[in-house]
Each structure stands twice: as structure tokens, then as C-alpha cells.
Scaffold this motif. Sequence first.
Motif, PDB file in Angstrom:
ATOM      1  N   ASN A   1       0.836  -1.209   0.000  1.00 31.01           N
ATOM      2  CA  ASN A   1       0.000   0.000   0.000  1.00 31.01           C
ATOM      3  C   ASN A   1       0.869   1.257   0.000  1.00 31.01           C
ATOM      4  N   SER A   2       1.858   1.292  -0.855  1.00 28.54           N
ATOM      5  CA  SER A   2       2.738   2.463  -0.844  1.00 28.54           C
ATOM      6  C   SER A   2       3.116   2.869  -2.265  1.00 28.54           C
TER       7      SER A   2
ATOM      8  N   SER B   1       8.133   8.981  -0.116  1.00 26.68           N
ATOM      9  CA  SER B   1       7.504   7.674   0.009  1.00 26.68           C
ATOM     10  C   SER B   1       6.159   7.854   0.699  1.00 26.68           C
TER      11      SER B   1
ATOM     12  N   THR C   1       2.976   5.987   2.290  1.00 29.84           N
ATOM     13  CA  THR C   1       2.557   4.689   2.804  1.00 29.84           C
ATOM     14  C   THR C   1       1.336   4.868   3.694  1.00 29.84           C
TER      15      THR C   1
END
Lengths: 610, 147
Positions: B120-121, B142, B144
Motif C-alpha cells: 500500500n505504498s 515515500s 505509505t
Amino acid sequence: MAIIRSSDLDFDTIKTNLKTYFQKQSEFNGYNFEGAGLSNILDVLAYNTHLNGLIANLAINESFLNSSQLRSSVVSHAENLGYSPKSKTAAEATVNLSLDTTDTATAVVTIDKFATFTGVAEGVTFTFQTLEDVSAVNDGAGNFSFQTGAGSTSIPITEGSVITKTFIVGETTEDQVYVIPDPNLDTKTLAVEVFDTVTSSTSNTHNNINDSVRIDADSRVFIVRETPNGFFEVLFSDGKVLGKAPEAGNKIEIKYISSNGADANDISTFEAESVVSVSGVNYSLAVTTVSNSAGGSDKETIQSIKFNAPNNFTSQQRMVTSEDYTALISERFSSVIDDVAAWGGEDNIPKEFGKVFVSLKFKDNISDSVQSNTKSKIVSELSDNLAIMSIDTEFTDPIDTFLETTTTFNFDPDQTSSSLENMQSLVDTAIADHFTNKLNRFDSVFRKSVLLTTIDGLSPAILDSGMTVKMQRRLSPTLNTVKNYTITYPSVLAEPDDVNVIIQSTRFLFSGGVECVIKNKLGSNILQVFNNATQDILQDNAGTYDTFTGTISLVGVNIESIVGGDTIKFTAVPLNDDTIRPLRQYVLQHDATVSASAGTQDFQNTKTTI
Amino acid sequence: MPAKAYSLEDGNLSNKPIITSQTKTYNDIDLSFKKKTTGDVFKKTDAAAVKQSIKNILLTNRLEKPFNPIFGGDLGRFLFSLDTEFDEDDVRDRIITAVSKFEPRASVRRVNVEIAPDFNSVLVDVVFQILATEEQDTLTVSLTRLR
């Protein structure tokens, strides 16, 4: 250094001011880019300032009666002026109640109070009830016609539900107020009983402090006021001032009507909800409406409170000046009265010293009995207690003075797509609206220029306008009787003229069925009766008119019948038709049936063709 | 009126050495709010200031900024969508549009997007150039989901 203005409330303006400040320094220059950290900090600062500014602005606004927006603030300011905003008021109707039975043995039948009836208004069913026991005596044939305790067959029934709230009084140190969480409470129906104990059957009645004229150590009063959330709370004395206070352990029983206000007005048909038992047999109650439901009103609006509270404060709960009468009567009886006018006897025509004249303009559909009852209450509840001794209150009916208008205007068809007929219709509607909205009340002055300004503003195609205004009073004569009549206008009348008639009546039958009119003799203030067909004079001197007092005096006139209606209209030319000021009980209305407007096409062509 | 003079110990700033620093094109506050030993907050300058700004733009969701509802890259929305509803190109377009709209000091040269649906990132590398200095820098972000 840039000046940061503290008076701006708008977020963007505040932020711009901060940016202007940053322009003057070189330490940070990223303030102008939306993603920059400094811009984020400026956002926070501007947002905070914006919120603080808004809160300060709101707080200051709510601090004054005139600028308050919240009902809770307005109510609070009004209470500081000693004014209690009006709650919802329950509508009331009067009915005749009867029973048709075969029982000849039962002498008396009593219906306990709170007997319920239903009525329907606009598809919604409302419940009404009696507020006192009513009883009827057998006429010997088994028929019963019910009467109130005062002996009237017109029995009032009140809309709403009777609600009871019971409170147990706590210790004095708790300083209790008794909250009634019902925004539909009708404060006029509050009945407060205080019992010694929870099981006690005897009680002491406490009265609303607004109805109390004098308070001593033994008085039992309560105060009711609206709370900030629109509910109500009841307070009592602390036992030191305002009379006796309930004591710890007492039971307080508060009964009131929870009403639907104005929604339940103008209901004409009612049905009894329950049957009446006579000697064990159930019979249906026959209900005949005497007067439709009326007098129901909603909570006083914010605008109304803002207007009435200062007026009420000025009157100081005493009736000395005419404004005191107007303010107090309006406050107490606004559910049935639209407007009030009051004036001293020294200002009356004819002068009558020692009296105050009051004229009441009742709302539509208020029955004669309610009107009469209201006048009695004004005397018994207000003027008997609050007015100066030996000054009597005398009621007079409002006098309608109709204005007949003849309007002309120049109309340029090139300026609009509307036809001349449409434009005339528009002008007629504007005149009717003006009378409905601006006049039709006591003390509302007709000013011709104001109305003409409205007409000129209706369309760019209306280039200019003019108007002549006449006053009209209506006479309901006693037919076939020789009698004198006096008709008074609210304004000075024009001087007699050699060309134009100043006074002119509508047609009536006179002297053996001849159709006649009354006019003044040209160049004279003498009134004459003319044959309407031949214009022959049938009565050379039927009275006079007085220019200065605006009075017509008809002397010895025998009117046999009226042509085309039940009143004779007397039209008079005012000395000055620019302003007509209705004094005392006069109310100005418009007679559209004899008024007209006419437009003339005007292409604004100024060149002459030879 | 005579000019007042103070000793260096008392903070006479008018006697600073002549060669002190070079002019920084862009100055901004470091949003980490780390402080120097003097108690002052650190600054971000030039490419670092712009980089902080781009990161700020990308991580701001729409409707988040008061009185400016359209501001932001709105990348967070992708994290709460099904991975079949968007691909790398959608993320890339969104980043290029947001930076060009809200950061006039920089131009995006390249965007690398790596979607990891199992975690899920989204991992994003934004290569940008400072327009005033032509200096290039890379921002790695990033995204997430925490839950």
C-alpha cells in the motif's frame, strides 16, 4: 516598516498585509511561494487573525440590541430593558355546545375542563380544548345547552395540548430555576401551583409578575423568561424581595398550553373528540361554531423585539403619554391587534378632557366577542392599574378614509417591449402595493411624491408621471328618516371654486324615488341635492362643508335608498393633495374601483416638422 | 545627533568583517523547526528551500489549506484508491501539474514512480531544476498507508 492593519477581517487581505511586511526585509524571501514553509506560517497567522477578528466583530455586534443577530442576544438585551419577548400564543375559537338526549330525568350535565375538539386547517388536524368546566340544564325534553361559569353559551376553546411539569424544590442554596424544555409554550397560559409537600392536596397559586400591580411580603409571583436555546424557565422570589418563595421540599406544579401558534388560525368547523355520558348512555356533543379560531401567533420575531423592547422601556409600565398606551397595548394584545392609535381628549375633535381615546385595528377574522373581550381586558388589566386616576379610556373604531387617485404618465414605447396596457397594469399594481405595504395603518402618511417616484422607477420607458388625489368617506345613512350627518376628513379641504366641484357624492334615491347626488354649490360651501339626470336642484341647502376642519355637515336630509351599494361615497378635494396626514384613528386606504391610470405615448421627439 | 557606538562584546553589528557571506537566492524557514545552538531556527536556502516547498506541495491534500481549496498535489488520495484505478502515469501527471502550478521557481525534469500495491505504498523520485541557478536536485517521497 510596513504597517500591518489590524482592522481587516478578510483572510486574503490579512495575508497580503503580512507579505507586505516581509517585502521590507531580506532575511526570508520565500514568503510569496505557496509551497514555502514561510507561506504556511503566514497562513496560520492570517487564519488566526481572521478568526480573532471575526469573533471580536461578532462579540461587539451581539453586545448591542440594534446590531444583535442571535435571538438569544436580542432576548437578553430586551430583558435588561424589562421586556419579555412574546411566546407562541394559542388560537382561540368560540362554540356553542349542546346535547340532544331522550333523558328527561337528569337535571344538569357538566363537562369537565380540557374536553377536546378537533379542527382542520390546510390539511393539518389541530386539537382544541375547554379551559373551564361547562354545564347545562335539562330543558325538560332532554336537550342541554352548555354555558360557561359566567353564563355565556359562547364557550371558548383553545388550541394546543395541556402539559403538566412537576418539580420538587431543593435547598435554598441550590438557587433553582425550573426549566421547561418546550419552545411551543404559551406563557399566558402558565398556571403555577406550589404544594407544601409531595403528597399535599392544598396549594398556593403564584401569579405572573407581569400581571402584578403591587408586590408585598405576602405576594406569590413567578417570573418566566426565554432561555438562550429557545426554551423557557420559571423563577421565583428568593424570599427577600418579590414576595414569598417556595421552600425546600415543596412541590411545584406548572401547567401550560403547548401551542401550534398561527397555524391553527381560521378554523371554522370543530368536532368533539369524546362522547358525553348521561345516565350511562353516551351521546355525541353537537358543536356549532360562533367564531372561527383566531389570535394564534408565533414567537415574537427578532425584528419585533428590537422595535418593541425600547418602546416598552420608555413607557415604564405606566400609562401617561399616548405612546405608553400604544406600547403597552401592543405588547399585551399583539396576537389579535394589528395596530394601535391613542390620543388625549384635548387632541380629539370635539375636545373631551379627562379621556384617552384608543383606536384598535384588529387582525382579520377576529370575532366581535374577542374584540369586545380585548377592550375589556385593556381597561381592567392595563388602564385601571397603570393609568392616571380619573382619566377614562374610550375606544373608537378606526375610520377608513379612501383615496381616489388619477394617475397619468408619459410612456416611450421604444424603451421597452411592454405594451401601453401592460404598463398601465404595472402602474396600477404598484399603487395597490404602495397602499398595502406603506399605508393601511395608523399614522401612515400619504406622500404623493414618494408614490410617483416608485412609478417613475418601474421602467425606463416611463418618462414622467403625475397624479391627482381626492379623499373619500363613506356614509351608512338611516334610510327614510330626516336626519343630520357629519362626515370628517383627515385633511383640510379645498376652498370653493367657481369651476370645479369640491364635494361630490355617489347616487341615492331622494324625494319620491328620484336618483340624486349631493354636490357643493359652485363658488360656495353650501351643499345641494341635485337630480342626477337633469341636474336640477332638489334641495337648495342640504348643509355646508368646512374647509379648515375638513367636515361635511348634512342637515335634514331624507335618504330613501342607496344606488349600487350600501354606503354613499362622499368625495372631497383636499387643499393640498401632495401630503395627506391621517390623524388619530384615520387609516388611509385605496379605492381602486374609482381610481385610474392612463399612459400617453411619448417618443421623445423634439424636432418640429414644417 | 551623534551615532551611538557599542563594543563588539555588546553586539555592535556595524563592525562586522566585510566578507561575511554570499547572497542566497531563496531563503525559507526549515519546517522541521530544529534550532541552532543560538536558539534560532535553521534556514533552508536555494535548492533546499525549493525542495522543501515541492515536498510540501506534494504532501498537501486538496481542501487542506484554508481559503485555498485547490492547493496541493493531493497524492494521499491515491493511497486510498484501488491499485487498479490508477497507474504510474496518473501519479506522474499529478506531480508535474502540481509543481508547475504552485512552484514557479522549479521545473520538473523527470519523475519516477514505483507503486507497491502489496505494501500500500508509492515511492516517488522527482528530479527538478532550479530555474534561477539551473541547479538540479532530486526529491524522494515515500507515501505509505498507516492503516
